[in-house]
Design a protein around this motif. Structure first.
Motif, short mmCIF file in Angstrom:
data_model
loop_
_atom_site.label_atom_id
_atom_site.label_comp_id
_atom_site.label_asym_id
_atom_site.label_seq_id
_atom_site.Cartn_x
_atom_site.Cartn_y
_atom_site.Cartn_z
N VAL A 3 15.17 49.35 45.58
CA VAL A 3 13.98 48.60 45.21
C VAL A 3 13.08 49.39 44.26
N LEU A 4 13.20 50.72 44.25
CA LEU A 4 12.34 51.55 43.40
C LEU A 4 12.86 51.67 41.97
N ARG A 5 14.13 51.36 41.76
CA ARG A 5 14.73 51.62 40.45
C ARG A 5 14.12 50.77 39.34
N GLY A 6 13.77 49.53 39.66
CA GLY A 6 13.25 48.66 38.62
C GLY A 6 11.74 48.68 38.49
N MET A 7 11.05 49.46 39.30
CA MET A 7 9.59 49.47 39.27
C MET A 7 9.08 50.43 38.21
N SER A 8 8.04 50.01 37.51
CA SER A 8 7.42 50.87 36.51
C SER A 8 6.56 51.92 37.20
N ASP A 9 6.28 53.00 36.49
CA ASP A 9 5.44 54.06 37.04
C ASP A 9 4.00 53.61 37.23
N GLU A 10 3.61 52.48 36.61
CA GLU A 10 2.26 51.95 36.73
C GLU A 10 2.07 51.13 38.02
N THR A 11 3.15 50.87 38.74
CA THR A 11 3.07 49.99 39.91
C THR A 11 2.24 50.63 41.02
N ARG A 12 1.35 49.81 41.60
CA ARG A 12 0.51 50.29 42.70
C ARG A 12 0.25 49.14 43.68
N SER A 28 -0.29 52.95 47.73
CA SER A 28 1.04 53.50 47.52
C SER A 28 0.98 54.70 46.58
N SER A 29 1.89 55.63 46.80
CA SER A 29 2.00 56.80 45.93
C SER A 29 2.59 56.38 44.58
N ARG A 30 2.51 57.28 43.62
CA ARG A 30 3.14 57.01 42.32
C ARG A 30 4.63 56.75 42.51
N VAL A 31 5.13 55.78 41.77
CA VAL A 31 6.53 55.38 41.93
C VAL A 31 7.46 56.53 41.61
N ASP A 32 7.16 57.32 40.59
CA ASP A 32 8.08 58.41 40.22
C ASP A 32 8.20 59.44 41.34
N SER A 33 7.10 59.71 42.05
CA SER A 33 7.17 60.69 43.15
C SER A 33 7.94 60.13 44.33
N VAL A 34 7.79 58.83 44.62
CA VAL A 34 8.54 58.22 45.73
C VAL A 34 10.02 58.12 45.36
N ARG A 35 10.29 57.82 44.10
CA ARG A 35 11.68 57.72 43.64
C ARG A 35 12.39 59.08 43.77
N ALA A 36 11.66 60.17 43.51
CA ALA A 36 12.24 61.51 43.66
C ALA A 36 12.57 61.82 45.11
N LEU A 37 11.76 61.30 46.04
CA LEU A 37 12.01 61.52 47.46
C LEU A 37 13.15 60.65 47.98
N HIS A 38 13.30 59.46 47.38
CA HIS A 38 14.28 58.48 47.88
C HIS A 38 15.10 57.94 46.70
N PRO A 39 15.93 58.77 46.08
CA PRO A 39 16.66 58.35 44.88
C PRO A 39 17.65 57.22 45.12
N ASP A 40 18.05 56.98 46.36
CA ASP A 40 19.04 55.94 46.65
C ASP A 40 18.40 54.59 46.98
N LEU A 41 17.09 54.53 46.99
CA LEU A 41 16.42 53.28 47.36
C LEU A 41 16.39 52.34 46.16
N LEU A 72 5.47 57.31 50.95
CA LEU A 72 5.08 56.12 50.20
C LEU A 72 3.60 55.77 50.35
N TRP A 73 3.04 55.93 51.56
CA TRP A 73 1.70 55.41 51.82
C TRP A 73 0.70 56.54 52.05
N ASN A 74 -0.52 56.29 51.58
CA ASN A 74 -1.63 57.22 51.74
C ASN A 74 -2.83 56.43 52.25
N GLU A 75 -3.50 56.95 53.27
CA GLU A 75 -4.70 56.28 53.77
C GLU A 75 -5.84 56.44 52.77
N VAL A 76 -6.50 55.33 52.46
CA VAL A 76 -7.70 55.40 51.62
C VAL A 76 -8.78 56.11 52.42
#
Length: 277
Positions: free
Chosen positions: A228-237, A213-226, A250-254
């Protein structure tokens, strides 16, 4: 093969990730989109780290995950900052509890998707390379468990990426001596309670699917109305065999032949190559 999920971040209910997403791991146990098999019903397991306990808890069962009432009950009440979940499709070994993932040794947890090619032929040589002090802990008959204890033997406590590289190198050398062209196929997750390492590698360089998963802050910026992202810490992976939901950004291929480290501070994504044990 199998499907798995590894989570690291602020404590969450296991059920929020195992059941709620539209393509959750429970859904993947019946309807996998990217695996070799559509159905992964040959057992399941969850493992998690709790507060003030150094060793992880592990629950495993031989039935399918999609209708297990005990799994649903546990997932609705257990919170953890670091947990594994795995649904199994056997590659030929028995459907039994000791063959279900994740595997545990001390503070370490391990789970795997993939296979050692011609494992029955290589099993004796690989198992006898496990440190004699660890040999009695081999309970099942899977290649995954032997890989884990080889990594422990080769120094997992001191250098996790190096130990996994030495394990992979040893398996490939044994396989090629036996005439196996592509001995190893693996996506692996391993954790010590503080850090999480994930690996994507195969001898043929056509490895099974794996995403982070991408960094939560970058996904939150793309989807501010979602919500489920509001309570997640930036450390979440999250690292998963298949994306849990379709969400742009949200997703990146390893990358092929690489490994990642999820840890406090800056995470890392680095190249992976087997080395001589």
């Amino acid at each position: 093969m199998c499907r798995w999920l590894a989570y690291s971040g602020q404590p969450v209910l296991l059920g929020d990730l195992l059941y709620k997403p539209e393509h959750s791991l429970i859904d993947q146990s019946l309807h996998a989109r990217m695996g070799v098999e559509t159905t992964n019903g040959d057992g399941f397991g969850i493992g998690w780290y709790g507060p003030h306990v150094e060793t992880p808890a592990v629950i495993r069962d031989t039935g399918p995950a999609w209708n297990n009432r005990n799994l649903r009950e546990i997932a609705a009440h257990v919170r953890s900052p670091l947990f594994f979940a795995h649904v199994r499709a056997s590659t030929g070994t028995a459907v039994q509890q000791t063959n279900c993932h994740p595997f545990r040794h001390g503070r370490w947890m391990w789970m795997h998707n993939g296979a050692i090619t011609d494992f029955p032929r290589l099993r004796r040589e690989l198992a006898l390379a496990v440190d004699p002090s660890l040999f009695s802990e081999l309970e099942g008959s899977t290649d995954s468990e032997v890989m884990f204890y080889l990594a422990v033997t080769f120094g997992l406590d001191q250098d996790a990426p190096g130990a996994v590289a030495r394990m992979a190198g040893f398996v490939e050398r044994a396989g090629r001596r036996a005439g196996v062209e592509h001995p190893l196929q693996m996506t692996v997750a391993v954790a010590d309670g503080e850090r999480l390492w994930t690996f994507r590698y195969s001898s043929s360089h056509t490895s099974r699917s794996l995403f982070y998963s991408s960094r939560v802050d970058s996904v939150r910026a793309l989807h501010p109305d979602l919500e489920v992202l509001r309570g997640m810490s930036d450390e979440t992976r999250l690292v998963v065999s298949e994306p849990l939901r379709d969400l742009p950004g949200l997703w990146n291929e390893v990358p092929e032949s690489s490994y990642g480290v999820v840890q406090p501070g800056t995470d890392e994504l680095l190249p992976f190559e087997p080395v001589a044990a």
